[in-house]
Scaffold this motif. Structure first.
Motif, PDB file in Angstrom:
ATOM      1  N   PHE A  31       0.817  -1.213   0.000  1.00 27.55           N
ATOM      2  CA  PHE A  31       0.000   0.000   0.000  1.00 27.55           C
ATOM      3  C   PHE A  31       0.850   1.263   0.000  1.00 27.55           C
ATOM      4  N   LEU A  32       0.341   2.279  -0.692  1.00 30.96           N
ATOM      5  CA  LEU A  32       0.905   3.623  -0.670  1.00 30.96           C
ATOM      6  C   LEU A  32      -0.237   4.602  -0.868  1.00 30.96           C
ATOM      7  N   ASN A  33      -0.404   5.540   0.079  1.00 28.91           N
ATOM      8  CA  ASN A  33      -1.452   6.554  -0.018  1.00 28.91           C
ATOM      9  C   ASN A  33      -2.840   5.960  -0.225  1.00 28.91           C
ATOM     10  N   GLY A  34      -3.100   4.844   0.450  1.00 30.53           N
ATOM     11  CA  GLY A  34      -4.433   4.266   0.408  1.00 30.53           C
ATOM     12  C   GLY A  34      -4.718   3.383  -0.793  1.00 30.53           C
ATOM     13  N   ILE A  35      -3.754   3.178  -1.694  1.00 28.73           N
ATOM     14  CA  ILE A  35      -3.925   2.320  -2.864  1.00 28.73           C
ATOM     15  C   ILE A  35      -2.903   1.197  -2.802  1.00 28.73           C
ATOM     16  N   GLY A  36      -3.358  -0.040  -3.080  1.00 28.13           N
ATOM     17  CA  GLY A  36      -2.459  -1.188  -3.101  1.00 28.13           C
ATOM     18  C   GLY A  36      -1.844  -1.371  -4.483  1.00 28.13           C
ATOM     19  N   TYR A  37      -0.637  -1.958  -4.533  1.00 22.53           N
ATOM     20  CA  TYR A  37       0.060  -2.188  -5.788  1.00 22.53           C
ATOM     21  C   TYR A  37       0.632  -3.604  -5.807  1.00 22.53           C
ATOM     22  N   ASN A  38       0.581  -4.241  -6.981  1.00 20.95           N
ATOM     23  CA  ASN A  38       1.198  -5.544  -7.189  1.00 20.95           C
ATOM     24  C   ASN A  38       1.724  -5.620  -8.609  1.00 20.95           C
ATOM     25  N   PRO A  39       2.826  -6.351  -8.824  1.00 17.38           N
ATOM     26  CA  PRO A  39       3.296  -6.551 -10.202  1.00 17.38           C
ATOM     27  C   PRO A  39       2.349  -7.471 -10.961  1.00 17.38           C
ATOM     28  N   HIS A  40       2.352  -7.354 -12.282  1.00 16.04           N
ATOM     29  CA  HIS A  40       1.572  -8.258 -13.130  1.00 16.04           C
ATOM     30  C   HIS A  40       2.174  -9.653 -13.052  1.00 16.04           C
ATOM     31  N   GLU A  41       1.351 -10.664 -13.210  1.00 16.59           N
ATOM     32  CA  GLU A  41       1.829 -12.038 -13.046  1.00 16.59           C
ATOM     33  C   GLU A  41       2.715 -12.515 -14.191  1.00 16.59           C
ATOM     34  N   SER A  42       2.694 -11.828 -15.362  1.00 12.61           N
ATOM     35  CA  SER A  42       3.496 -12.330 -16.485  1.00 12.61           C
ATOM     36  C   SER A  42       4.164 -11.237 -17.317  1.00 12.61           C
ATOM     37  N   VAL A  43       3.650 -10.001 -17.304  1.00 13.19           N
ATOM     38  CA  VAL A  43       4.197  -8.929 -18.153  1.00 13.19           C
ATOM     39  C   VAL A  43       4.857  -7.880 -17.269  1.00 13.19           C
ATOM     40  N   CYS A  44       6.160  -7.673 -17.468  1.00 14.73           N
ATOM     41  CA  CYS A  44       6.935  -6.804 -16.573  1.00 14.73           C
ATOM     42  C   CYS A  44       6.535  -5.333 -16.663  1.00 14.73           C
ATOM     43  N   SER A  45       5.987  -4.914 -17.795  1.00 15.05           N
ATOM     44  CA  SER A  45       5.628  -3.507 -17.958  1.00 15.05           C
ATOM     45  C   SER A  45       4.209  -3.208 -17.479  1.00 15.05           C
ATOM     46  N   TYR A  46       3.506  -4.210 -16.979  1.00 13.25           N
ATOM     47  CA  TYR A  46       2.164  -4.032 -16.437  1.00 13.25           C
ATOM     48  C   TYR A  46       2.200  -4.144 -14.920  1.00 13.25           C
ATOM     49  N   ALA A 263      -0.578   1.389   5.569  1.00 12.67           N
ATOM     50  CA  ALA A 263      -0.016   0.042   5.436  1.00 12.67           C
ATOM     51  C   ALA A 263       1.254   0.097   4.597  1.00 12.67           C
ATOM     52  N   ASN A 264       2.326  -0.467   5.124  1.00 14.17           N
ATOM     53  CA  ASN A 264       3.628  -0.499   4.456  1.00 14.17           C
ATOM     54  C   ASN A 264       4.223   0.887   4.245  1.00 14.17           C
ATOM     55  N   MET A 265       3.724   1.878   4.953  1.00 14.28           N
ATOM     56  CA  MET A 265       4.260   3.228   4.784  1.00 14.28           C
ATOM     57  C   MET A 265       5.539   3.413   5.604  1.00 14.28           C
ATOM     58  N   THR A 362      15.849   5.411  18.856  1.00 14.51           N
ATOM     59  CA  THR A 362      16.545   5.923  17.675  1.00 14.51           C
ATOM     60  C   THR A 362      16.195   5.092  16.449  1.00 14.51           C
ATOM     61  N   GLY A 363      16.432   5.694  15.289  1.00 16.76           N
ATOM     62  CA  GLY A 363      16.203   4.996  14.029  1.00 16.76           C
ATOM     63  C   GLY A 363      14.797   5.198  13.502  1.00 16.76           C
ATOM     64  N   ASN A 364      14.571   4.716  12.295  1.00 17.35           N
ATOM     65  CA  ASN A 364      13.255   4.819  11.685  1.00 17.35           C
ATOM     66  C   ASN A 364      12.262   3.870  12.355  1.00 17.35           C
ATOM     67  N   ILE A 365      10.988   4.255  12.352  1.00 19.74           N
ATOM     68  CA  ILE A 365       9.936   3.375  12.849  1.00 19.74           C
ATOM     69  C   ILE A 365       9.819   2.182  11.908  1.00 19.74           C
ATOM     70  N   VAL A 366       9.701   0.986  12.472  1.00 18.67           N
ATOM     71  CA  VAL A 366       9.625  -0.234  11.668  1.00 18.67           C
ATOM     72  C   VAL A 366       8.363  -0.214  10.802  1.00 18.67           C
ATOM     73  N   LYS A 367       8.525  -0.545   9.524  1.00 19.93           N
ATOM     74  CA  LYS A 367       7.410  -0.583   8.593  1.00 19.93           C
ATOM     75  C   LYS A 367       6.592  -1.853   8.806  1.00 19.93           C
ATOM     76  N   VAL A 368       5.258  -1.713   8.846  1.00 17.46           N
ATOM     77  CA  VAL A 368       4.361  -2.841   9.097  1.00 17.46           C
ATOM     78  C   VAL A 368       3.304  -2.891   7.989  1.00 17.46           C
ATOM     79  N   PRO A 369       3.010  -4.062   7.415  1.00 11.98           N
ATOM     80  CA  PRO A 369       2.030  -4.159   6.328  1.00 11.98           C
ATOM     81  C   PRO A 369       0.601  -4.210   6.828  1.00 11.98           C
ATOM     82  N   ALA A 370       0.208  -3.239   7.639  1.00  9.01           N
ATOM     83  CA  ALA A 370      -1.146  -3.208   8.198  1.00  9.01           C
ATOM     84  C   ALA A 370      -1.654  -1.778   8.213  1.00  9.01           C
TER      85      ALA A 370
END
Length: 398
Positions: A31-46, A263-265, A362-370
């Motif tokens: 997730f980024l800014n409320g939208i989820g992203y995933n790579p295409h299952e077979s085409v790298c440019s999609y 999520a994942n921010m 110290t350090g960055n806050i740990v990123k969590v996928p929730a």
């Protein structure tokens, strides 16, 4: 994980599920800014964008501009040579291969990976065995034309940074998006990211990344207008509730408000939460109640504010890459409690009704996928029973 505190005669409270992720293109999306992203299952440019539709993630297939591959790590399109795509055809065969959407276009292989996109001459098409061959029917533009500019631009500039822009995604929702590396947002005449000269940014001001006053609705009033998923949360406008502005969000022990944007921010090393809360009577006292957390049912949280009815205390928790888990605990007061949770990269400062405690971290806050969860939690927390008002979240120090 916070330890459970079981009280005889009180069963363990139920754990409420996260919004549904249907197996498929949106499964385990990032997730980024409320939208989820995933790579295409077979085409790298999609790639896929995944939108929350009443708690269910719905995929929309997108295509990168000519010559670019989708990079799931950075959630943007990049030059093909800079992306290690798992389904790259060059990993299976050293031969160049065609682009399915354009008869003249093809991808060049080198050292077992795709390095660039090329075009055959006009009236020539690409054949993987013979290369560019004559075909008087293949007269499409190459590189392909960009999609035509919409009559009405659904994007607007982000004043602080030309490499970002706001996009209207419908239903009154706006998200902040980032241009591909080396490009800036050009509102007119193209309404898209193009190559250009970056001008000095406007004077910077620390503004809320999220602001819920909860006066009349469950809508974010900050600039980004972040969408939220609400389940059984109501607005309490009773005359004696003591809320600022007359309204507060009521959580009845099985309600929740989820902000998937987080999520994942990357929270980084600057993060502030301000809110007011008031606990209401409840028979549930077996676990600490999550006022705001980012835990899910698989991984512990890295940010949490919780209330313990047994000990009558409020706890702030942070998990950073440099220090690990740090907790601060202060005494809860009857009625409304004013909370500030402040992390500046060196210390976690937790304030409750004017009393404060500052601990090294110290350090960055740990990123969590929730999602950021308001009024609930999952791992180690039970749902909150009470009112929450005037919620602010900052990714800077105001």
């Amino acid at each position: 994980m916070l330890k459970s505190k079981l009280v005889p005669g009180h069963p363990r409270p139920p754990q409420y599920p996260q919004p549904t992720r249907i197996p498929g293109p949106c499964d385990d999306c990032k997730f980024l800014n409320g939208i989820g992203y995933n790579p295409h299952e077979s085409v790298c440019s999609y790639y896929y964008q995944c939108f929350d539709n009443n708690g269910v993630l719905v995929p929309v297939q997108r295509r990168c501009p000519f010559g670019l591959f989708w990079d799931q790590g950075d959630l943007t399109c990049k030059n093909a040579a800079a992306v290690d795509c798992a389904t790259d055809p060059c990993k299976r065969s050293p031969r160049s291969y065609g682009a399915p959407e354009n008869c003249r276009a093809y991808w060049q292989c080198r050292w077992g990976r795709t390095v660039r996109a090329q075009c055959c001459a006009y009236s020539h098409r690409f054949d993987r065995t013979r290369g560019c061959i004559y075909d008087n029917s293949c007269t499409v533009p190459c590189p392909p034309n960009q999609p035509p500019r919409p009559d009405v631009c659904n994007k607007r500039p982000y004043p602080q940074d030309q490499t970002q822009y706001y996009e209207d995604i419908g239903q009154g929702r706006t998200i902040l998006r980032r241009c591909a590396p080396g490009t800036i947002f050009v509102p007119a005449p193209t309404c898209r990211c193009d190559r250009g000269t970056v001008v000095p940014p406007m004077p910077w001001e620390c503004k809320p990344d999220l602001y819920f006053p909860f006066d009349n609705d469950l809508l974010d009033k900050a600039d980004d207008k972040t969408p939220a998923f609400a389940d059984r949360v109501t607005i309490d406008r009773s005359p004696r509730n003591g809320a600022v502005g007359g309204g507060a969000a009521r959580f009845n022990g099985n309600a929740k408000l989820l902000i998937w944007k987080y999520a994942n921010m990357e929270f980084g090393s600057k993060f502030v939460i301000r809110l007011r809360y008031r606990a209401l009577p409840s028979s549930n006292a077996s676990l600490e109640e999550g006022i705001i957390t980012n835990s899910d049912c698989r991984l512990p949280c890295s940010v949490a504010i919780s209330y313990d009815r047994q000990d009558n205390t409020t706890t702030a928790k942070i998990r950073t890459e440099g220090t690990g888990v740090v907790r601060s605990l202060l005494a809860h007061s009857p009625g409304w409690n004013a909370v500030e949770y402040r992390y500046d990269g060196n210390r976690l400062t937790f304030s409750l009704n004017g009393n404060s405690q500052s601990l090294a971290a110290t350090g960055n806050i740990v990123k969590v996928p929730a999602a950021l969860q308001i009024g609930t939690g999952c791992m180690g927390f039970s749902p909150f029973t009470g009112l929450i008002d005037e919620l602010y979240v900052y990714k800077c120090i105001p």
